[in-house]
Motif scaffolding. Structure first.
Motif, PDB file in Angstrom:
ATOM      1  N   PHE A  45      -8.456   3.322   3.713  1.00  0.00           N
ATOM      2  CA  PHE A  45      -7.518   3.006   2.637  1.00  0.00           C
ATOM      3  C   PHE A  45      -7.679   3.977   1.482  1.00  0.00           C
ATOM      4  O   PHE A  45      -8.784   4.292   1.046  1.00  0.00           O
ATOM      5  CB  PHE A  45      -7.724   1.581   2.136  1.00  0.00           C
ATOM      6  CG  PHE A  45      -6.833   1.254   0.974  1.00  0.00           C
ATOM      7  CD1 PHE A  45      -5.487   1.014   1.165  1.00  0.00           C
ATOM      8  CD2 PHE A  45      -7.335   1.221  -0.324  1.00  0.00           C
ATOM      9  CE1 PHE A  45      -4.651   0.735   0.091  1.00  0.00           C
ATOM     10  CE2 PHE A  45      -6.501   0.934  -1.402  1.00  0.00           C
ATOM     11  CZ  PHE A  45      -5.164   0.694  -1.196  1.00  0.00           C
ATOM     12  N   SER A  46      -6.528   4.464   0.992  1.00  0.00           N
ATOM     13  CA  SER A  46      -6.499   5.387  -0.142  1.00  0.00           C
ATOM     14  C   SER A  46      -5.526   4.826  -1.163  1.00  0.00           C
ATOM     15  O   SER A  46      -4.320   4.779  -0.904  1.00  0.00           O
ATOM     16  CB  SER A  46      -6.049   6.778   0.325  1.00  0.00           C
ATOM     17  OG  SER A  46      -5.894   7.662  -0.755  1.00  0.00           O
ATOM     18  N   PRO A  47      -5.995   4.350  -2.310  1.00  0.00           N
ATOM     19  CA  PRO A  47      -5.085   3.741  -3.289  1.00  0.00           C
ATOM     20  C   PRO A  47      -4.105   4.762  -3.853  1.00  0.00           C
ATOM     21  O   PRO A  47      -4.504   5.864  -4.234  1.00  0.00           O
ATOM     22  CB  PRO A  47      -6.020   3.218  -4.382  1.00  0.00           C
ATOM     23  CG  PRO A  47      -7.274   4.031  -4.238  1.00  0.00           C
ATOM     24  CD  PRO A  47      -7.392   4.359  -2.787  1.00  0.00           C
TER      25      PRO A  47
ATOM     26  N   ALA B  80      -3.168  -0.792  -5.176  1.00  0.00           N
ATOM     27  CA  ALA B  80      -4.081  -0.016  -6.026  1.00  0.00           C
ATOM     28  C   ALA B  80      -4.723  -0.889  -7.094  1.00  0.00           C
ATOM     29  O   ALA B  80      -5.781  -0.537  -7.637  1.00  0.00           O
ATOM     30  CB  ALA B  80      -3.327   1.145  -6.669  1.00  0.00           C
ATOM     31  N   LYS B  81      -4.112  -2.043  -7.397  1.00  0.00           N
ATOM     32  CA  LYS B  81      -4.636  -2.937  -8.427  1.00  0.00           C
ATOM     33  C   LYS B  81      -5.465  -4.079  -7.846  1.00  0.00           C
ATOM     34  O   LYS B  81      -6.014  -4.888  -8.591  1.00  0.00           O
ATOM     35  CB  LYS B  81      -3.467  -3.511  -9.244  1.00  0.00           C
ATOM     36  CG  LYS B  81      -2.644  -2.445  -9.960  1.00  0.00           C
ATOM     37  CD  LYS B  81      -1.476  -3.065 -10.701  1.00  0.00           C
ATOM     38  CE  LYS B  81      -0.629  -2.002 -11.391  1.00  0.00           C
ATOM     39  NZ  LYS B  81       0.543  -2.599 -12.090  1.00  0.00           N
TER      40      LYS B  81
ATOM     41  N   PRO C 115      -7.924  -3.282   0.495  1.00  0.00           N
ATOM     42  CA  PRO C 115      -8.514  -4.142  -0.540  1.00  0.00           C
ATOM     43  C   PRO C 115      -8.711  -5.583  -0.065  1.00  0.00           C
ATOM     44  O   PRO C 115      -7.819  -6.155   0.569  1.00  0.00           O
ATOM     45  CB  PRO C 115      -7.499  -4.057  -1.680  1.00  0.00           C
ATOM     46  CG  PRO C 115      -6.922  -2.687  -1.538  1.00  0.00           C
ATOM     47  CD  PRO C 115      -6.840  -2.435  -0.061  1.00  0.00           C
ATOM     48  N   THR C 116      -9.864  -6.129  -0.374  1.00  0.00           N
ATOM     49  CA  THR C 116     -10.315  -7.491  -0.049  1.00  0.00           C
ATOM     50  C   THR C 116     -10.723  -7.658   1.411  1.00  0.00           C
ATOM     51  O   THR C 116     -11.134  -8.753   1.803  1.00  0.00           O
ATOM     52  CB  THR C 116      -9.278  -8.590  -0.397  1.00  0.00           C
ATOM     53  OG1 THR C 116      -8.226  -8.604   0.582  1.00  0.00           O
ATOM     54  CG2 THR C 116      -8.699  -8.404  -1.794  1.00  0.00           C
TER      55      THR C 116
ATOM     56  N   LYS D  18     -15.621   2.933  -0.730  1.00  0.00           N
ATOM     57  CA  LYS D  18     -15.137   4.024   0.113  1.00  0.00           C
ATOM     58  C   LYS D  18     -16.017   4.233   1.341  1.00  0.00           C
ATOM     59  O   LYS D  18     -15.529   4.504   2.436  1.00  0.00           O
ATOM     60  CB  LYS D  18     -15.052   5.316  -0.704  1.00  0.00           C
ATOM     61  CG  LYS D  18     -13.902   5.350  -1.690  1.00  0.00           C
ATOM     62  CD  LYS D  18     -13.798   6.710  -2.369  1.00  0.00           C
ATOM     63  CE  LYS D  18     -12.603   6.751  -3.314  1.00  0.00           C
ATOM     64  NZ  LYS D  18     -12.476   8.077  -3.982  1.00  0.00           N
TER      65      LYS D  18
ATOM     66  N   GLN E 123     -11.016  -3.419  -4.697  1.00  0.00           N
ATOM     67  CA  GLN E 123     -11.161  -2.364  -3.701  1.00  0.00           C
ATOM     68  C   GLN E 123     -12.421  -2.537  -2.849  1.00  0.00           C
ATOM     69  O   GLN E 123     -13.458  -3.009  -3.322  1.00  0.00           O
ATOM     70  CB  GLN E 123     -11.202  -1.001  -4.392  1.00  0.00           C
ATOM     71  CG  GLN E 123      -9.978  -0.691  -5.246  1.00  0.00           C
ATOM     72  CD  GLN E 123      -8.716  -0.519  -4.426  1.00  0.00           C
ATOM     73  OE1 GLN E 123      -8.668   0.332  -3.543  1.00  0.00           O
ATOM     74  NE2 GLN E 123      -7.698  -1.321  -4.719  1.00  0.00           N
TER      75      GLN E 123
ATOM     76  N   PHE F  86       0.809  -1.222   0.000  1.00  0.00           N
ATOM     77  CA  PHE F  86       0.000   0.000   0.000  1.00  0.00           C
ATOM     78  C   PHE F  86       0.839   1.267   0.000  1.00  0.00           C
ATOM     79  O   PHE F  86       0.301   2.366  -0.142  1.00  0.00           O
ATOM     80  CB  PHE F  86      -0.911   0.027   1.238  1.00  0.00           C
ATOM     81  CG  PHE F  86      -0.151  -0.084   2.535  1.00  0.00           C
ATOM     82  CD1 PHE F  86       0.416   1.023   3.142  1.00  0.00           C
ATOM     83  CD2 PHE F  86       0.003  -1.325   3.151  1.00  0.00           C
ATOM     84  CE1 PHE F  86       1.123   0.904   4.326  1.00  0.00           C
ATOM     85  CE2 PHE F  86       0.695  -1.450   4.343  1.00  0.00           C
ATOM     86  CZ  PHE F  86       1.264  -0.333   4.928  1.00  0.00           C
TER      87      PHE F  86
END
Length: 420
Positions: A324-326, A333-334, A297-298, A340, A337, A151
């Motif tokens: 979390f902020s990609p 980021a991939k 993510p996840t 929000k 997600q 991250f």
């Protein structure tokens, strides 16, 4: 004609802003604003750009220099801003020559002075007398990071891990004590990796022991955020010294094993809990804070509940919670997600739990006598970093006070000093 700094982000940035102000003045620069940016979240970058535009509107005659992690990783974005006169990379921002007035008025393509941070192999021990308006001083002992959490973009802003030699650190702290500072905080990007690049590979624990031994007049030494899995035996030994403050901030990020693996962290839930328990066995009054990311993510509801329960199981007190902020360029980021709104809801629940934990700590201190460093008139901090409303003592003074009452986040001291 003053030099003003606007600082975002971590304690290390606060320290470096003071160094930059001194180095820029040394170069002959005046009437300028240095914006020291943070890249840890996309929101931090947005706020920096907003601040730059505001500074230009309010001070149209001043030069605006942008530096820091966001400038290192997104140099062209800042260079394209009409309000910006110069962009300086993280390695050059602490050098006086980077601020020489001749650098200004150059074409757009030349106003970005950012090198390859990954090629930097050393960090200097910059000596400052202290931080303006602060009762405690921060000392940089390390910079950069060799780890690659999925991250995090900070290694690309700070470069590889590199350490300030122990002798330089000790000499700086001696100078700070001579100038009246009663508390020093060791800071860096990944300070538990300290020393791996130095001859003999000293550790953070060895550095801590050396400071306590060779600066006997320093009443309070504090360590900032640590990666607990890197704690060395000498650090465990140092924890028992009463001059080392019983407050550590953990780079935890999550309390769920699957999320920790996907973050590419090097500890699991049981590791972190075991380290907390071991430190408390050595220092029963130790309190812990932690950085935690909500909505990675996840992350499922069950995974989040593992993190939430860890806060109370480990009895954490000071939480720094981030939805979390990609960040573009990072593996996370991939990944799939989390919505929000879900991340924000989880962050709010974590913060509420953290608030309850702090309230519990404050309530437990009522009736006790605390040693308090007065930060400014009417306010100070205990050894465990709890805020105290204090009617006595001057900024920078250490006083012993009996705690009369508590709010959810603050202690209230009696009007007279306690007996020594």
């Amino acid at each position: 004609m003053s030099i003003e700094t606007i600082t975002f982000g971590c304690r290390l940035n606060a320290y470096e802003s003071e160094v930059m102000k001194a180095e820029a003045a040394k170069s002959g620069l005046s009437d300028a604003i240095i914006v020291n940016t943070c890249a840890v979240t996309a929101e931090a970058v947005r706020q920096a750009k907003q601040s730059i535009r505001k500074a230009h509107r309010e001070h149209p005659g001043k030069k605006i220099i942008v530096t820091g992690c966001a400038a290192q990783t997104g140099a062209r974005d800042f260079g394209d801003m009409a309000e910006v006169d110069l962009v300086i990379g993280n390695n050059d921002k602490l050098k006086a020559e980077s601020y020489q007035p001749i650098a200004f008025g150059v074409p757009l393509n030349d106003k970005v002075q950012v090198n390859d941070i990954m090629s930097v192999t050393e960090t200097a021990g910059h000596l400052i007398d202290g931080l303006d308006g602060r009762a405690r001083a921060f000392v940089q002992v390390q910079n950069g990071c060799d780890h690659r959490c999925t991250f995090c973009i900070i290694p690309y802003g700070r470069g590889p891990s590199r350490s300030v030699p122990m002798g330089v650190v000790v000499d700086q702290i001696k100078r700070l004590v001579e100038n009246g500072y009663r508390e020093v905080v060791l800071t860096g990007v990944d300070i538990t990796s300290y020393g791996g690049d130095l001859p003999g590979a000293p550790t953070l624990g060895k550095l801590t022991q050396s400071i306590l031994k060779h600066v006997p007049d320093l009443p309070r030494l504090r360590i900032s955020s640590i990666d607990s899995i890197e704690a060395d035996p000498a650090l465990y030994e140092a924890v028992t010294d009463p001059r080392l403050m019983p407050h550590l901030h953990l780079s935890l990020q999550s309390g769920d094993d699957m999320i920790l693996k996907r973050m590419k962290r090097r500890h699991l839930r049981a590791d972190a809990l075991g380290i907390v328990q071991k430190l408390r066995s050595l220092r029963p009054d130790m309190v812990f804070g932690a950085d935690i990311i909500a909505g990675f993510p996840t992350e499922t509801d069950a995974m989040f509940e593992n993190t939430l329960s860890f806060v109370t199981e480990a009895d954490l007190t000071y939480l720094h919670v981030f939805p979390f902020s990609p960040r573009e360029g990072t593996p996370a980021a991939k990944m799939p997600q989390v919505a929000k709104r879900v991340a924000k809801t989880r962050a709010a629940r974590l913060r509420a739990t953290g608030d309850a934990q702090l309230a519990k700590l404050c309530a437990s201190r009522v009736g006790l006598t605390e040693t308090v460093l007065v930060e400014r008139e009417g306010l100070g901090r205990t050894e465990q970093f709890v805020m105290v409303e204090t009617p006595v003592g001057q900024p920078g003074e250490i006083v012993r006070l009996e705690i009369e009452s508590a709010t959810a986040e603050t202690l209230v001291a009696k009007r007279e000093k306690a007996a020594a």
